[in-house]
Structures are given as C-alpha cells and as structure tokens.
Design a protein around this motif. Structure first.
Motif, PDB file in Angstrom:
ATOM      1  N   LEU A  39      -2.549  -6.768   4.066  1.00  0.00           N
ATOM      2  CA  LEU A  39      -1.420  -7.186   3.240  1.00  0.00           C
ATOM      3  C   LEU A  39      -0.501  -6.009   2.933  1.00  0.00           C
ATOM      4  N   ASP A  40      -1.079  -4.832   2.712  1.00  0.00           N
ATOM      5  CA  ASP A  40      -0.251  -3.647   2.472  1.00  0.00           C
ATOM      6  C   ASP A  40       0.641  -3.346   3.679  1.00  0.00           C
ATOM      7  N   LEU A  41       0.097  -3.513   4.880  1.00  0.00           N
ATOM      8  CA  LEU A  41       0.908  -3.302   6.084  1.00  0.00           C
ATOM      9  C   LEU A  41       2.109  -4.245   6.107  1.00  0.00           C
ATOM     10  N   LEU A  42       1.864  -5.500   5.742  1.00  0.00           N
ATOM     11  CA  LEU A  42       2.957  -6.473   5.734  1.00  0.00           C
ATOM     12  C   LEU A  42       3.951  -6.171   4.616  1.00  0.00           C
ATOM     13  N   CYS A  43       3.445  -5.674   3.483  1.00  0.00           N
ATOM     14  CA  CYS A  43       4.339  -5.315   2.375  1.00  0.00           C
ATOM     15  C   CYS A  43       5.320  -4.213   2.786  1.00  0.00           C
ATOM     16  N   GLU A  44       4.850  -3.296   3.626  1.00  0.00           N
ATOM     17  CA  GLU A  44       5.706  -2.200   4.071  1.00  0.00           C
ATOM     18  C   GLU A  44       6.871  -2.699   4.922  1.00  0.00           C
ATOM     19  N   ARG A  45       6.723  -3.888   5.472  1.00  0.00           N
ATOM     20  CA  ARG A  45       7.719  -4.405   6.410  1.00  0.00           C
ATOM     21  C   ARG A  45       8.545  -5.553   5.845  1.00  0.00           C
ATOM     22  N   SER A  46       8.242  -5.973   4.626  1.00  0.00           N
ATOM     23  CA  SER A  46       8.983  -7.093   4.041  1.00  0.00           C
ATOM     24  C   SER A  46       9.056  -6.928   2.524  1.00  0.00           C
ATOM     25  N   ALA A  47      10.274  -6.823   2.011  1.00  0.00           N
ATOM     26  CA  ALA A  47      10.451  -6.702   0.562  1.00  0.00           C
ATOM     27  C   ALA A  47       9.982  -7.969  -0.151  1.00  0.00           C
ATOM     28  N   GLU A  48      10.167  -9.124   0.476  1.00  0.00           N
ATOM     29  CA  GLU A  48       9.750 -10.380  -0.138  1.00  0.00           C
ATOM     30  C   GLU A  48       8.226 -10.476  -0.223  1.00  0.00           C
ATOM     31  N   VAL A  49       7.530 -10.076   0.830  1.00  0.00           N
ATOM     32  CA  VAL A  49       6.064 -10.054   0.796  1.00  0.00           C
ATOM     33  C   VAL A  49       5.590  -9.076  -0.266  1.00  0.00           C
ATOM     34  N   ASP A  50       6.242  -7.919  -0.334  1.00  0.00           N
ATOM     35  CA  ASP A  50       5.865  -6.912  -1.330  1.00  0.00           C
ATOM     36  C   ASP A  50       6.053  -7.457  -2.737  1.00  0.00           C
ATOM     37  N   ARG A  51       7.146  -8.135  -2.982  1.00  0.00           N
ATOM     38  CA  ARG A  51       7.405  -8.699  -4.313  1.00  0.00           C
ATOM     39  C   ARG A  51       6.353  -9.746  -4.680  1.00  0.00           C
ATOM     40  N   LEU A  52       6.048 -10.632  -3.751  1.00  0.00           N
ATOM     41  CA  LEU A  52       5.069 -11.677  -4.041  1.00  0.00           C
ATOM     42  C   LEU A  52       3.659 -11.103  -4.191  1.00  0.00           C
ATOM     43  N   ALA A  53       3.330 -10.111  -3.379  1.00  0.00           N
ATOM     44  CA  ALA A  53       2.010  -9.488  -3.485  1.00  0.00           C
ATOM     45  C   ALA A  53       1.846  -8.791  -4.827  1.00  0.00           C
ATOM     46  N   ASN A  54       2.918  -8.129  -5.292  1.00  0.00           N
ATOM     47  CA  ASN A  54       2.843  -7.467  -6.597  1.00  0.00           C
ATOM     48  C   ASN A  54       2.561  -8.464  -7.714  1.00  0.00           C
ATOM     49  N   GLY A  55       2.988  -9.708  -7.530  1.00  0.00           N
ATOM     50  CA  GLY A  55       2.758 -10.724  -8.548  1.00  0.00           C
ATOM     51  C   GLY A  55       1.316 -11.182  -8.655  1.00  0.00           C
ATOM     52  N   ILE A  56       0.501 -10.859  -7.647  1.00  0.00           N
ATOM     53  CA  ILE A  56      -0.904 -11.280  -7.724  1.00  0.00           C
ATOM     54  C   ILE A  56      -1.869 -10.098  -7.836  1.00  0.00           C
ATOM     55  N   ARG A  57      -1.346  -8.885  -7.885  1.00  0.00           N
ATOM     56  CA  ARG A  57      -2.216  -7.711  -8.029  1.00  0.00           C
ATOM     57  C   ARG A  57      -2.805  -7.659  -9.432  1.00  0.00           C
ATOM     58  N   ASP A  58      -3.987  -7.048  -9.541  1.00  0.00           N
ATOM     59  CA  ASP A  58      -4.636  -6.928 -10.844  1.00  0.00           C
ATOM     60  C   ASP A  58      -4.111  -5.703 -11.588  1.00  0.00           C
ATOM     61  N   ALA A  59      -4.739  -5.397 -12.710  1.00  0.00           N
ATOM     62  CA  ALA A  59      -4.265  -4.296 -13.552  1.00  0.00           C
ATOM     63  C   ALA A  59      -4.349  -2.943 -12.842  1.00  0.00           C
ATOM     64  N   ASP A  60      -5.234  -2.849 -11.847  1.00  0.00           N
ATOM     65  CA  ASP A  60      -5.375  -1.604 -11.091  1.00  0.00           C
ATOM     66  C   ASP A  60      -4.485  -1.566  -9.852  1.00  0.00           C
ATOM     67  N   GLY A  61      -3.651  -2.594  -9.710  1.00  0.00           N
ATOM     68  CA  GLY A  61      -2.765  -2.641  -8.564  1.00  0.00           C
ATOM     69  C   GLY A  61      -3.418  -3.141  -7.291  1.00  0.00           C
ATOM     70  N   GLN A  62      -4.619  -3.718  -7.409  1.00  0.00           N
ATOM     71  CA  GLN A  62      -5.346  -4.217  -6.244  1.00  0.00           C
ATOM     72  C   GLN A  62      -5.192  -5.726  -6.105  1.00  0.00           C
ATOM     73  N   ILE A  63      -5.255  -6.211  -4.872  1.00  0.00           N
ATOM     74  CA  ILE A  63      -5.383  -7.644  -4.638  1.00  0.00           C
ATOM     75  C   ILE A  63      -6.786  -8.038  -5.063  1.00  0.00           C
TER      76      ILE A  63
END
Length: 385
Positions: A39-63
């Motif tokens: 998922l991190d690889l995909l986040c590097e290539r898409s701002a939209e994926v990065d934004r959505l992934a950040n919305g589900i990360r925990d307090a430590d920044g992990q999925i």
C-alpha cells in the motif's frame, strides 16, 4: 512404530516454530508487513490513494493488522502490485484500490478501528476460537446486509469459490458454531503447538453446502479469498474428523502467508507450463482433478501430507481417557481421511519436487522442502530430534 511422545513434542515444536519455515508469529507479521509495504508503494504513486490510506492508519501511522489481513484488501493490493511490477497501473486498477480504501474506511468508521472490514459486515460479531487467543470471524449468509464489502465478499464467493457449482453459504446457527468450537478445540488438545501455529493464519470461517456430482465436498479455500476456509457440515459433525480437515486447510493458509514474504519458486508465473509431478494415487484425470500437478500444486499437497504424519502419530499416542470422554473416539473408517497415507505421499511428493524442480526452486524453496522431508523421516522412524 509409534514415536515416543517426547519425540513427537520435539517434532511438533519444530513444525510450529522454525523461524523461516513455520513460526506463525513471524510469518503472519511478515505477511502483514508485505501488504503494508504494497500500500505504501501505491501511496507514493497516487495522492488519492495516499489520502484514503491516511484515513485508515492507526495512531502510530500504520495500517491496522486487521485491515492488512482482510481478504478483499489483500486481493486488491496483490493485483495492483502485480500490474505495477509489469510497468504500470491502469485506471481500472487505481479505481479498484481507491474504492476498496473508501469501503474499508467506511467499515472502520461504522464498526470501530479494530474491526475486520469484510468480516464485520458478514459476521454480525460472531467468531470462532481457532486457537487460544485467536478468533476468526464467522461468515453469515449476508442476505439482508447492505454493507458494500459484505456484498463484494459474497459476489467473490459465488464467482471464485463456487465457480458455477451449485452451493450456498449457510447461516452459522448455534449447532454449527458449537461444532466448529469443538473441532478446533480437539485439534488444539491433540497438537497444541501446531494447532496454534496453523490457527494464526485463519481470518474467517464459513459453513457451506456445496453440491458436487460424484464426490462429497469436505472443505476448501481459494486464493481470491485468502485467510478464509469454508467447511461442509458433513465434515464438522465429528470433532476428530473436523480436526484433521481444519489442520489440512489451515496449512494451505499458512503456505500462502509463507510465500508472501519468501520466494519458494524463482518464477511462479511460469509454473503452469513447467515441470509436472505424476500423482500415482489418482488413476483418472479430469479438468478438476488432473493426475499430473504443477510444482506449486504438488508443494501445497506435500506441505499438508508432511503435517498429517505427526497428526496420525498423535492420534495413536495422545488420546487420553479425558480426550476420548470429551471428543469421542476417532472413526475407525473415514474414507476421505488422508492422514493414513501421509508419510508415503509426503515423501514421494517432496522427492519429486526436489528432483523435478531444478531451476524452478529457489535456495529457500529447496531448503524448505528438504526440512519437511527430514521431519517426516524423524516422525516415522521414531528418531529423537
């Protein structure tokens, strides 16, 4: 010759704790990290994926691990990364990833940050204890569910598990739930370390009625629904019958996780056209059950048969009066049972994989197969490990 129980303890421990080949804690962690990295690889290539992934990360920044273990998440990420390895991710693939992340975010908002996204909408909170400290969600039929992930899961079940064969996902009422609990408990009582190691790879469990012609469906899992096993009520009705099947299917899940972080084959995509292993106990061949297997299919069967050898020995040496009183006696004749043939078939398949594998096997792959073969020999010969 029966193996003295202290020898069986050593073998069981090896099968449950080898740091590269069997330690469930390390293997499941590596698998989770694989999907987080994907998922991190995909986040590097898409701002939209990065934004959505950040919305589900925990307090430590992990999925969260429950998200990284979710079968629909895994399949979506696997397909996107596969396309990325080929040089590009097309618009349809990006759409699948972003849709999945939106649905996961909605599921976590509705059911809590620790929820299993697909399981939360399917299980209504029902779980089964597959090993001490490990609960898998229990699939409902989802007939009245409007949860998008639940509907997607059910569509995947129809398309990729049933594949046109008549069948139904059954409501896991109290009787089925009790049978599942008893069967997993029987496995845990017989082989506690191995049961815990295999149970760690279960994410979900379902009860199915699959109506195949000419054969009885027992249980199964499919690569597009990783971590989930579907059991037939016929196989659940007796604890020892179920214990064997739960071990068998759980080993397939375990091998899937092993291959997420370690390469057994140099080019898995070429295996379908590569060397084949003749299967002498299958006299007839069909599209569903060929009697020549590609190396990856042979490896999956070998992995199971090798573990059925200590299962058989445990049935011979560990059935105390207390266990017999609790779970009953194993059936004298259970035609679908495979543990009776485990040693011979494991040895045959392992030797065939090594001899035919050649450049298809990595160094890790050869070491993995060799280690399992040695384990089979130790159990059958009664040699102290």
């Amino acid at each position: 010759m029966s193996v003295p129980d202290d020898d069986l303890v050593s073998v069981e421990r090896a099968l449950a704790s080898h740091p590269e080949f069997s330690d469930a804690t390390l293997i499941t962690l590596k698998a989770v990290e694989f999907y987080r990295f994907a998922l991190d690889l995909l986040c590097e290539r898409s701002a939209e994926v990065d934004r959505l992934a950040n919305g589900i990360r925990d307090a430590d920044g992990q999925i969260p691990a429950a998200v990284a273990e979710d079968p629909l998440v895994r399949v979506t990420l696997d397909e996107a990364v596969s396309r990325l390895e080929q040089g590009f991710v097309d618009e349809a693939a990006w759409s699948e990833v972003t849709t999945m992340l939106r649905l996961v975010g909605d599921a976590l908002a509705a059911h809590g940050p620790g929820a299993a996204p697909s399981g939360a909408g399917l299980s209504a909170g029902r779980t089964v204890e597959v090993a001490p400290g490990r609960a898998a969600w229990l699939c409902g039929t989802g007939q009245d569910s409007t949860d998008p992930l639940a509907r997607t899961f059910l569509n995947t079940f129809e398309r990729d598990f049933l594949r046109g064969v008549p069948g139904d996902l059954l409501h896991p009422g109290p009787e089925y739930a009790d049978q599942l609990d008893a069967g997993f408990a029987a496995l845990g009582a017989l082989l506690p370390e191995l049961a815990a190691s295999v149970g760690a790879h279960y994410v979900g469990v379902g009860v199915v009625d699959v109506r195949t012609e000419g054969e009885t469906f027992l249980a199964g899992n499919v690569g597009r629904i990783p971590g989930v096993v579907f059991f037939s009520p016929n196989r659940m009705s007796r604890p020892w019958r179920f214990a064997e099947t739960a071990l068998h299917e759980g080993l397939h899940l375990k091998l899937f996780d092993i291959q997420r972080s370690a390469s057994i084959f140099t080019a898995p995509e070429r295996l379908a056209d590569g060397p084949k292993v003749k299967v002498p106990w299958l006299k007839w061949s069909s599209m569903v059950a060929p009697n020549e297997w590609a190396l990856d299919r042979a490896l999956g069967a070998f992995h199971v048969y090798a573990h059925l050898v200590p299962f058989r020995q445990a049935l011979r040496t560990r059935l105390t009066p207390e266990l017999l009183d609790r779970f009953g006696a194993p059936e004298a004749e259970d035609p679908p049972s495979l543990y009776r043939f485990g040693g011979d078939r494991a040895r045959y398949l392992g030797e065939q994989i090594l001899s035919r594998g050649g450049d298809e096997l990595t160094y890790f792959g050869r070491e993995f197969v060799t280690w399992l073969l040695e384990t089979v020999d130790r159990v059958e010969e009664g040699v102290r490990v």
